[in-house]
Design a protein around this motif. Structure first.
Motif, mmCIF file in Angstrom:
data_model
loop_
_atom_site.group_PDB
_atom_site.id
_atom_site.type_symbol
_atom_site.label_atom_id
_atom_site.label_comp_id
_atom_site.label_asym_id
_atom_site.label_seq_id
_atom_site.Cartn_x
_atom_site.Cartn_y
_atom_site.Cartn_z
ATOM 1 N N SER A 123 0.756 -1.256 -0.077
ATOM 2 C CA SER A 123 0.102 -0.058 -0.076
ATOM 3 C C SER A 123 0.826 1.249 0.034
ATOM 4 O O SER A 123 0.352 2.223 -0.215
ATOM 5 C CB SER A 123 -0.973 0.084 1.119
ATOM 6 O OG SER A 123 -1.849 -1.167 1.230
ATOM 7 N N VAL A 124 2.066 1.259 0.325
ATOM 8 C CA VAL A 124 3.149 2.435 0.548
ATOM 9 C C VAL A 124 3.953 2.226 -0.592
ATOM 10 O O VAL A 124 4.577 1.389 -0.946
ATOM 11 C CB VAL A 124 3.775 2.441 1.826
ATOM 12 C CG1 VAL A 124 4.683 3.652 1.989
ATOM 13 C CG2 VAL A 124 2.624 2.447 3.167
ATOM 14 N N GLU A 125 4.134 3.392 -1.357
ATOM 15 C CA GLU A 125 5.301 3.560 -2.209
ATOM 16 C C GLU A 125 6.579 3.131 -1.653
ATOM 17 O O GLU A 125 6.919 3.640 -0.541
ATOM 18 C CB GLU A 125 5.354 4.995 -3.004
ATOM 19 C CG GLU A 125 4.023 5.409 -3.564
ATOM 20 C CD GLU A 125 4.203 6.844 -4.317
ATOM 21 O OE1 GLU A 125 5.075 7.460 -4.066
ATOM 22 O OE2 GLU A 125 3.194 7.187 -4.926
ATOM 23 N N SER A 126 7.494 2.510 -2.347
ATOM 24 C CA SER A 126 8.690 2.065 -1.888
ATOM 25 C C SER A 126 9.624 3.068 -1.628
ATOM 26 O O SER A 126 10.105 3.079 -0.481
ATOM 27 C CB SER A 126 9.240 1.199 -2.964
ATOM 28 O OG SER A 126 9.589 1.791 -4.242
ATOM 29 N N GLU A 127 9.450 4.125 -2.235
ATOM 30 C CA GLU A 127 10.598 5.363 -1.886
ATOM 31 C C GLU A 127 10.072 5.989 -0.394
ATOM 32 O O GLU A 127 10.796 6.239 0.427
ATOM 33 C CB GLU A 127 10.497 6.508 -2.840
ATOM 34 C CG GLU A 127 11.027 5.832 -4.062
ATOM 35 C CD GLU A 127 10.098 5.328 -5.095
ATOM 36 O OE1 GLU A 127 8.889 4.938 -4.645
ATOM 37 O OE2 GLU A 127 10.273 5.003 -6.266
ATOM 38 N N VAL A 128 8.679 6.055 0.045
ATOM 39 C CA VAL A 128 8.302 6.629 0.949
ATOM 40 C C VAL A 128 8.481 5.550 2.304
ATOM 41 O O VAL A 128 8.969 5.830 3.230
ATOM 42 C CB VAL A 128 6.772 6.881 1.005
ATOM 43 C CG1 VAL A 128 6.172 7.181 2.439
ATOM 44 C CG2 VAL A 128 6.395 7.740 -0.140
ATOM 45 N N SER A 129 8.379 4.400 1.829
ATOM 46 C CA SER A 129 8.676 3.442 3.013
ATOM 47 C C SER A 129 10.163 3.179 3.143
ATOM 48 O O SER A 129 10.356 3.123 4.541
ATOM 49 C CB SER A 129 8.387 1.984 2.391
ATOM 50 O OG SER A 129 8.651 0.776 3.174
ATOM 51 N N ASP A 130 11.118 3.279 2.274
ATOM 52 C CA ASP A 130 12.562 3.384 2.540
ATOM 53 C C ASP A 130 12.881 4.677 3.272
ATOM 54 O O ASP A 130 13.980 4.371 4.172
ATOM 55 C CB ASP A 130 13.453 3.254 1.202
ATOM 56 C CG ASP A 130 12.998 1.832 0.555
ATOM 57 O OD1 ASP A 130 12.732 1.044 1.132
ATOM 58 O OD2 ASP A 130 13.443 1.892 -0.768
ATOM 59 N N ALA A 131 12.466 5.711 2.977
ATOM 60 C CA ALA A 131 12.535 6.937 3.767
ATOM 61 C C ALA A 131 12.327 6.740 5.057
ATOM 62 O O ALA A 131 12.930 7.536 6.095
ATOM 63 C CB ALA A 131 11.995 8.075 3.113
ATOM 64 N N PHE A 132 11.096 6.131 5.487
ATOM 65 C CA PHE A 132 10.538 6.080 6.660
ATOM 66 C C PHE A 132 11.480 4.905 7.674
ATOM 67 O O PHE A 132 12.037 5.436 8.763
ATOM 68 C CB PHE A 132 9.208 5.378 6.711
ATOM 69 C CG PHE A 132 8.974 5.195 8.112
ATOM 70 C CD1 PHE A 132 8.581 6.406 9.033
ATOM 71 C CD2 PHE A 132 8.327 4.068 8.650
ATOM 72 C CE1 PHE A 132 7.878 6.000 10.317
ATOM 73 C CE2 PHE A 132 7.804 3.841 9.933
ATOM 74 C CZ PHE A 132 7.781 4.782 10.671
ATOM 75 N N LEU A 133 11.924 4.069 6.725
ATOM 76 C CA LEU A 133 13.021 3.062 7.719
ATOM 77 C C LEU A 133 14.399 3.799 7.814
ATOM 78 O O LEU A 133 14.819 3.842 8.955
ATOM 79 C CB LEU A 133 13.522 2.311 6.476
ATOM 80 C CG LEU A 133 14.532 0.980 7.076
ATOM 81 C CD1 LEU A 133 14.411 0.536 8.301
ATOM 82 C CD2 LEU A 133 15.017 0.095 5.787
ATOM 83 N N ALA A 134 14.898 4.925 7.043
ATOM 84 C CA ALA A 134 15.987 5.664 7.290
ATOM 85 C C ALA A 134 15.832 6.468 8.447
ATOM 86 O O ALA A 134 16.699 6.602 9.184
ATOM 87 C CB ALA A 134 16.117 6.652 6.207
#
Length: 330
Positions: free
Chosen positions: A192-203
């Motif tokens: 459901s979440v765009e991969s770029e947004v998900s990766d930025a949240f992980l960072a």
């Protein structure tokens, strides 16, 4: 953001069928949805037939319960509760569900529908549990580490309360405050979440953890791709010093001690579906040679790893096969 309700709707439809038309109608539907699943179930049941287990040590989600896009709505279906309770009551001395989820306040006890006293519910990878007698117990956490975890949890709660990050509290595992660890979702099974947004949240989470624990002595981060798990470390007992993650193998050893399981006496049955469940099997085998394993996976690398640990391990490709097999054995 879209919401997929396939688990909730599908399990409700199965329950209606089970309650109105009976077990055979349910099994026919499961076989129609997933051809070959009953053959897998029969193979497992035939292999385990005639055995009474000292312990059942099983993961929940993806192992004996179908996956749901949101942990908070993954309520156990009635047929699943009946099948598992039948097996636990007739074939197991100490039935244990060991999960990474929290114990309560949105944890495993809140979404389980088996009768009280059917299972030991072990949560937070086994750091906390409710026994068959209803008593809660927890593995002590050093006060300094707990204080730092509380601080992290406070920061995360504020972060996910903001419009920028509130989505991550609504998908998948959401934000779970466990005993000795914290989990926050960064993706769900439906993407459901765009991969770029998900990766930025992980960072962002990595930066927060590094800010609170700059030397990396208190926290460890495990990223599953869907969940970010922040765990308190435990002292390494392998003679190498330092600290390491608390895993489900540690949980099994804690449960064995607290519950007086006498794991040297088999046989035991261990069930899981991910690499994080393999330490449960390793811990059981360290204490007893008479261990059976059933793992739910379509990942050949994981299947090979499980079979390297336990040569006779059985592999099925979905939770339905294992749950139906356990019911056949009851």
């Amino acid at each position: 953001m879209s919401v997929v309700l396939s688990y909730e709707i599908g399990e409700l439809e199965r329950d209606i069928l089970f309650l109105e038309q009976g077990e055979q109608a349910l099994l026919e539907r499961i076989e129609t949805e997933h051809p070959g699943v009953l053959d897998q179930a029969r193979e497992v049941a035939d292999t385990l037939d005639g055995l009474r287990f000292r312990t059942l040590i099983s993961d929940r989600d993806g192992t004996v319960n179908n996956y749901c896009g949101r942990y908070g709505t993954s309520t156990q279906s009635a047929y699943n509760a009946v099948f598992l309770a039948r097996f636990a009551g007739s074939r197991v001395d100490h039935p244990i569900l060991l999960t990474s989820a929290p114990l309560d306040n949105g944890g495993i006890v809140d979404i389980s529908t088996t009768p009280p006293g059917s299972f030991v519910f072990a949560a937070s990878k086994g750091r906390e549990f409710i026994g068959l007698d209803g008593e809660e117990r927890r593995k002590p956490v050093p006060p300094g580490k707990q204080a730092l975890l509380d601080k992290l949890n406070g920061r995360l709660k504020i972060m996910l309360g903001s419009p920028e990050y509130e989505t991550f509290g609504l998908i998948g595992s959401g934000l779970q405050f466990k005993f000795g660890q914290t989990t926050v979702a960064r993706q769900d099974m439906d993407g459901s979440v765009e991969s770029e947004v998900s990766d930025a949240f992980l960072a962002k989470i990595r930066d927060l953890v590094a800010e609170l624990d700059p030397k990396g002595e208190v926290f460890r981060i495990e990223d599953t791709g869907k969940d970010i798990e922040v765990l308190l470390t435990v002292d390494d007992t392998n003679g190498e010093g330092g600290a390491r993650d608390f895993d489900k193998g540690d949980g099994v050893r804690f449960l064995a001690q607290e519950l007086g399981l006498d794991m040297a006496l088999g046989p035991h049955l261990v069930c899981g579906d991910t690499g994080s469940d393999v330490p449960m099997l390793e811990a059981a085998l360290d204490m007893c040679d008479h261990v059976y394993a059933v793992y739910v996976t379509q990942d050949e690398k994981l299947a090979d790893r499980v079979k390297q640990v336990c040569a006779g391990a059985m592999i099925v490709d979905r939770p339905d096969a294992l749950v139906v097999a356990l019911n056949m054995l009851a």
